[in-house]
Design an enzyme around this catalytic site. Structure first.
Site, PDB file in Angstrom:
ATOM      1  N   GLY A   1      10.500   9.496   2.711  1.00  0.00           N
ATOM      2  CA  GLY A   1      11.761   9.102   3.319  1.00  0.00           C
ATOM      3  C   GLY A   1      12.893  10.096   3.227  1.00  0.00           C
TER       4      GLY A   1
ATOM      5  N   PHE B   1       9.816  10.781  10.617  1.00  0.00           N
ATOM      6  CA  PHE B   1       9.157  10.297   9.406  1.00  0.00           C
ATOM      7  C   PHE B   1       8.746  11.462   8.523  1.00  0.00           C
ATOM      8  CE2 PHE B   1       5.682  11.074  12.324  1.00  0.00           C
ATOM      9  CZ  PHE B   1       4.663  11.573  11.527  1.00  0.00           C
ATOM     10  N   CYS B   2       8.479  11.143   7.254  1.00  0.00           N
ATOM     11  CA  CYS B   2       7.989  12.119   6.278  1.00  0.00           C
ATOM     12  C   CYS B   2       7.176  11.350   5.246  1.00  0.00           C
ATOM     13  CB  CYS B   2       9.144  12.892   5.641  1.00  0.00           C
ATOM     14  SG  CYS B   2      10.326  11.849   4.758  1.00  0.00           S
ATOM     15  N   THR B   3       6.937  11.934   4.100  1.00  0.00           N
ATOM     16  CA  THR B   3       6.093  11.278   3.098  1.00  0.00           C
ATOM     17  C   THR B   3       6.769  10.064   2.477  1.00  0.00           C
ATOM     18  OG1 THR B   3       5.016  13.379   2.578  1.00  0.00           O
ATOM     19  CG2 THR B   3       4.804  11.611   0.953  1.00  0.00           C
TER      20      THR B   3
ATOM     21  N   ILE C   1       5.794   7.518   5.072  1.00  0.00           N
ATOM     22  CA  ILE C   1       4.381   7.181   5.275  1.00  0.00           C
ATOM     23  C   ILE C   1       3.857   6.302   4.144  1.00  0.00           C
ATOM     24  CG2 ILE C   1       2.048   8.138   5.492  1.00  0.00           C
ATOM     25  CD1 ILE C   1       3.420  10.727   6.535  1.00  0.00           C
TER      26      ILE C   1
END
Length: 231
Positions: A189, A185-187, A214
């Protein structure tokens, strides 16, 4: 377009979007997008590369929506989606369209996210897995500063300062991950999507990307299993 400040805090529409897709004729596309953005008095930046498009734009609501409708109607970008937010001012000075080697810099030219990435995992499904305490490895692909602001309770991370450091760190751990269920995951995508392409190339087959990152998770299920903020 001179900078304007509006009394209405909803006057300016800000959008963010990206798509991994194989692109050609980049110079022509650059000119078309820049000219149309200037016609509509939109500001911001668009990165174009052979691997796709990544953009952050702002302007008056009708003009931005018109630009994005035209962009997403192009055959290169079917079903393109964007994240929206509103403000009372335009946070950019001009309309910029740049050609780059990558739309998010990893430094791995042999990675092709447009062709093969991990399966997309919806926010509600990830929450369900975490509720059930499933056996999985949840990997935060962001940098140390972002992680210090907040992350998932059970996430692991690799203490990187830039995304270009991620491949070497994943390489060190690829053997232990090959038999695991891995969720990245990241901020928003883009980094986790590219990271899953890298993972698959390394032989990590059961790998998922958190759809929308997220921010989408917060929108759909709140901050369950998450501690802190998202930078």
């Amino acid at each position: 377009m001179e900078s304007k400040a509006y009394l209405n805090p909803q006057a300016i529409l800000n959008i963010a979007f990206y798509r991994f897709v194989e692109l050609k004729n980049l110079n022509d596309l650059k000119a078309e997008l820049k000219d149309r953005g200037n016609e509509l008095e939109i500001r911001g930046s668009i990165l174009l590369s052979p691997e796709g498009i990544n953009g952050f734009l702002a302007g008056e609501v009708e003009q931005v929506r018109q630009f994005f409708a035209e962009l997403s109607a192009r055959p290169e970008f079917p079903n393109l989606e964007c994240k929206e937010s509103f403000s009372s001012h335009v946070p950019f000075k001009r309309m910029i369209v740049k050609l780059k080697k990558e739309i998010i810099t990893m430094g791995m030219p042999d990675i092709h996210p447009a062709l093969d990435t991990g399966s997309r995992l919806e926010a509600k499904e990830l929450k369900k897995w975490l509720d059930e305490q499933r056996d999985l490895v949840l990997i935060d692909t962001r940098n140390t500063y972002e992680i210090e602001q907040g992350t998932f309770n059970t996430a692991v991370h690799y203490d990187i300062e830039t995304f270009k450091e991620f491949p070497a760190e994943l390489e060190k751990r690829k053997e232990e991950l090959k038999d695991k269920t891995v969720v990245m995951f990241c901020t928003g995508g883009i980094r986790c999507e590219k990271s899953t392409a890298l993972a698959k190339q390394m032989g990590i087959e059961k790998v998922f990307q958190l759809e929308g990152g997220i921010l989408k998770y917060f929108e759909e299920v709140g901050n369950a299993h998450y501690k802190g903020d998202c930078f």
